[in-house]
Design a protein around this motif. Structure first.
Motif, mmCIF file in Angstrom:
data_model
loop_
_atom_site.group_PDB
_atom_site.id
_atom_site.type_symbol
_atom_site.label_atom_id
_atom_site.label_comp_id
_atom_site.label_asym_id
_atom_site.label_seq_id
_atom_site.Cartn_x
_atom_site.Cartn_y
_atom_site.Cartn_z
ATOM 1 N N LEU A 247 0.867 -1.307 0.101
ATOM 2 C CA LEU A 247 0.002 -0.122 -0.046
ATOM 3 C C LEU A 247 0.929 1.172 0.046
ATOM 4 O O LEU A 247 0.618 2.160 -0.739
ATOM 5 C CB LEU A 247 -1.017 -0.022 1.310
ATOM 6 N N ILE A 248 1.842 1.220 0.728
ATOM 7 C CA ILE A 248 2.792 2.310 1.024
ATOM 8 C C ILE A 248 3.494 2.614 -0.355
ATOM 9 O O ILE A 248 3.627 3.784 -0.681
ATOM 10 C CB ILE A 248 3.524 2.543 2.112
ATOM 11 N N GLU A 249 3.965 1.596 -0.857
ATOM 12 C CA GLU A 249 4.802 1.668 -2.411
ATOM 13 C C GLU A 249 3.906 2.062 -3.588
ATOM 14 O O GLU A 249 4.507 2.890 -4.383
ATOM 15 C CB GLU A 249 5.502 0.170 -2.449
ATOM 16 N N HIS A 250 2.760 1.540 -3.831
ATOM 17 C CA HIS A 250 1.887 1.776 -4.600
ATOM 18 C C HIS A 250 0.898 2.865 -4.627
ATOM 19 O O HIS A 250 0.047 2.813 -5.617
ATOM 20 C CB HIS A 250 1.384 0.485 -5.275
ATOM 21 N N LYS A 251 0.613 2.988 -3.274
ATOM 22 C CA LYS A 251 -0.340 4.161 -2.883
ATOM 23 C C LYS A 251 -1.731 3.698 -3.103
ATOM 24 O O LYS A 251 -2.853 4.205 -2.565
ATOM 25 C CB LYS A 251 -0.482 5.238 -3.582
ATOM 26 N N PHE B 94 8.374 7.648 5.352
ATOM 27 C CA PHE B 94 8.709 9.053 5.913
ATOM 28 C C PHE B 94 8.830 10.319 5.163
ATOM 29 O O PHE B 94 8.737 11.101 5.668
ATOM 30 C CB PHE B 94 10.187 8.591 6.968
ATOM 31 N N ARG B 95 9.251 10.008 4.054
ATOM 32 C CA ARG B 95 9.363 11.055 3.129
ATOM 33 C C ARG B 95 8.241 11.532 2.242
ATOM 34 O O ARG B 95 7.834 12.632 2.599
ATOM 35 C CB ARG B 95 10.579 10.756 2.076
ATOM 36 N N GLU B 96 7.904 10.669 1.479
ATOM 37 C CA GLU B 96 6.663 11.164 0.626
ATOM 38 C C GLU B 96 5.359 11.230 1.246
ATOM 39 O O GLU B 96 4.592 12.187 1.273
ATOM 40 C CB GLU B 96 6.484 10.047 -0.657
ATOM 41 N N VAL B 97 5.053 9.859 1.977
ATOM 42 C CA VAL B 97 3.743 9.982 2.496
ATOM 43 C C VAL B 97 3.327 10.899 3.754
ATOM 44 O O VAL B 97 2.336 11.890 3.745
ATOM 45 C CB VAL B 97 3.353 8.572 2.965
ATOM 46 N N ALA B 98 4.341 10.853 4.630
ATOM 47 C CA ALA B 98 4.683 11.902 5.840
ATOM 48 C C ALA B 98 4.448 13.323 5.275
ATOM 49 O O ALA B 98 3.357 14.067 6.068
ATOM 50 C CB ALA B 98 5.601 11.653 6.607
ATOM 51 N N GLU B 99 4.929 13.620 4.211
ATOM 52 C CA GLU B 99 4.826 15.054 3.753
ATOM 53 C C GLU B 99 3.576 15.451 3.300
ATOM 54 O O GLU B 99 2.836 16.333 3.692
ATOM 55 C CB GLU B 99 5.772 15.164 2.510
ATOM 56 N N LYS B 100 2.885 14.389 2.655
ATOM 57 C CA LYS B 100 1.432 14.565 2.276
ATOM 58 C C LYS B 100 0.481 14.701 3.178
ATOM 59 O O LYS B 100 -0.592 15.296 3.410
ATOM 60 C CB LYS B 100 1.222 13.850 1.187
ATOM 61 N N PHE C 214 -3.129 10.550 -2.041
ATOM 62 C CA PHE C 214 -2.483 10.417 -3.230
ATOM 63 C C PHE C 214 -3.612 10.294 -4.563
ATOM 64 O O PHE C 214 -3.040 9.709 -5.560
ATOM 65 C CB PHE C 214 -1.657 9.223 -3.323
ATOM 66 N N ASN C 215 -4.730 10.161 -4.207
ATOM 67 C CA ASN C 215 -5.871 10.058 -5.147
ATOM 68 C C ASN C 215 -5.751 11.596 -6.014
ATOM 69 O O ASN C 215 -6.285 12.509 -5.427
ATOM 70 C CB ASN C 215 -7.213 9.727 -4.607
ATOM 71 N N THR C 216 -5.705 11.374 -7.236
ATOM 72 C CA THR C 216 -5.763 12.706 -8.176
ATOM 73 C C THR C 216 -7.211 12.976 -8.546
ATOM 74 O O THR C 216 -7.553 14.293 -8.546
ATOM 75 C CB THR C 216 -4.984 12.542 -9.217
#
Length: 185
Positions: free
Chosen positions: A28-32, A80-86, A118-120
């Motif tokens: 889930l974290i890898e593919h969103k 910790f980088r991408e997901v936490a920022e969003k 992450f859902n556009t």
């Protein structure tokens, strides 16, 4: 009665269930977004949301705690980088479960679980909203803002009246010109 039945065992022993949820969380974290059964999606939501909350606080301790659950270094880095920022300003509710059609072979209820930020499709028209202040402003600031607002309103009213006056003059001028043309003929 359901006394003491805190979570779904998913028909697996403890070690197998932990491995399953760890792998699902990593995917889930890898593919969103992933597609799985509804029961696994609901169990995964309970498993992964506290990990995402931990990722907001980027310390060595929280990284090690999350790594003990996920066991994949690259996924922890992504979290910790991408997901936490969003999800930094979201107070929970990081995942969305959408029910899908039943699976063809065994008629199992299927669901798609995704990370909300992450859902556009849903976030395309999302606006950055300014947080309302909870403190009461000082009286001096309020009087300054009201004075500024009053001057702005006065200037807009003056401009509107001038525009109306110009519009009113235009038909009269046209009528005078028409009379002059008739008398010239």
């Amino acid at each position: 009665m359901r006394h003491g039945k805190k979570h779904n065992h998913l028909g697996r022993k403890t070690a197998h269930r932990k491995a399953l949820l760890s792998n699902l969380a990593s995917s889930l974290i890898e593919h969103k977004r992933i597609v799985t059964t509804l029961a696994k999606a609901k169990a995964l939501r309970v498993y992964v949301e506290p990990l995402i909350t931990k990722s907001k606080n980027d310390t060595t301790h929280s990284r090690r705690t999350v790594f003990s659950y996920l066991q994949k270094k690259e996924v922890v880095t992504t979290l910790f980088r991408e997901v936490a920022e969003k999800v930094a300003n979201r107070p929970g509710g990081y995942t969305r479960i959408v029910k899908l059609a039943n699976r063809q072979g065994d008629n199992a209820e299927m669901a798609m679980i995704e990370l909300v930020d992450f859902n556009t499709t849903y976030n395309a028209e999302a606006k950055v909203e300014k947080k309302a202040t909870r403190r009461r402003g000082s009286k001096a600031k309020k009087s300054e803002t009201t004075a500024t607002e009053a001057t702005e309103e006065a200037t807009t009213k003056t401009e509107e009246t001038e525009a109306k006056a110009e519009v009113a003059e235009t038909p009269a001028e046209d009528a005078n010109e028409a009379k002059e043309e008739k008398s010239a003929e």
